[in-house]
Write an enzyme that holds these catalytic residues in place. Structure first.
Site, PDB file in Angstrom:
ATOM      1  N   LYS A 153       1.164   4.247   6.880  1.00 23.20           N
ATOM      2  CA  LYS A 153       0.466   5.075   5.883  1.00 23.20           C
ATOM      3  C   LYS A 153       0.949   6.513   5.993  1.00 23.20           C
ATOM      4  O   LYS A 153       1.572   6.910   6.963  1.00 23.20           O
ATOM      5  CB  LYS A 153      -1.054   5.058   6.124  1.00 23.20           C
ATOM      6  CG  LYS A 153      -1.712   3.703   6.058  1.00 23.20           C
ATOM      7  CD  LYS A 153      -1.862   3.211   4.644  1.00 23.20           C
ATOM      8  CE  LYS A 153      -2.622   1.907   4.571  1.00 23.20           C
ATOM      9  NZ  LYS A 153      -1.811   0.721   4.626  1.00 23.20           N
ATOM     10  N   SER A 161       0.801  -1.225   0.000  1.00 16.88           N
ATOM     11  CA  SER A 161       0.000   0.000   0.000  1.00 16.88           C
ATOM     12  C   SER A 161       0.836   1.277   0.000  1.00 16.88           C
ATOM     13  O   SER A 161       0.282   2.367  -0.119  1.00 16.88           O
ATOM     14  CB  SER A 161      -0.947   0.026   1.198  1.00 16.88           C
ATOM     15  OG  SER A 161      -0.226   0.172   2.401  1.00 16.88           O
TER      16      SER A 161
END
Length: 142
Positions: free
Chosen positions: A96, A59
């Site tokens: 993230k 991701s």
């Protein structure tokens, strides 16, 4: 949830070369040796507040963070807008990019895969920033 690994500080001097390296035709760099740098000092400025985690997943590939990379995470830093962070989200550690827009906070993946979606974490129970990713280590020879 993966357990953080504390970073133990030991000196790690390597030869420092003051030159730009081309990814094309090789050029000898022996004329550019500058001295030594200590990688432990460069990568871990706050050893008592730093830990490492192995990244799993895809991701964050657009941020240059790939599956299997070793993330160096500094807990002494206050997370700011656009920092890459390690956070606890619903009992799971995630890596993230933190986006802050006004009073709203989001964890943003950085990938071309549309199955990864931004997550709003403003006032969300079960959300806590554990630290800021200051660098990653990727092995190129296996």
């Amino acid at each position: 949830m993966q357990t953080p690994v504390p970073v133990l500080m030991t000196s790690c001097p390597v030869v420092a070369v003051e030159a730009v390296v081309s990814a094309g035709f090789p050029s000898p760099a022996a004329d550019y040796v500058e001295g030594r740098i200590d990688l432990a000092e460069v990568l871990v400025p706050h050893p008592s507040a730093t830990f490492t985690l192995r990244v799993a997943g895809h991701s964050m590939t657009r941020a240059g963070i790939h599956d299997g990379d070793l993330a160096i995470v500094d807990r002494s830093l206050t997370a700011r807008h656009d920092d890459v962070v390690v956070a606890v989200l619903d009992g799971e550690l995630v890596c993230k990019r933190l986006l802050i827009r006004g009073r709203r906070m989001y964890l943003m993946p950085e990938t071309d895969d549309p199955s990864y979606r931004p997550t709003e974490v403003t006032d969300r129970p079960g959300f806590e920033v554990w630290g800021v990713v200051t660098s990653t280590v990727r092995l190129h020879r296996r």
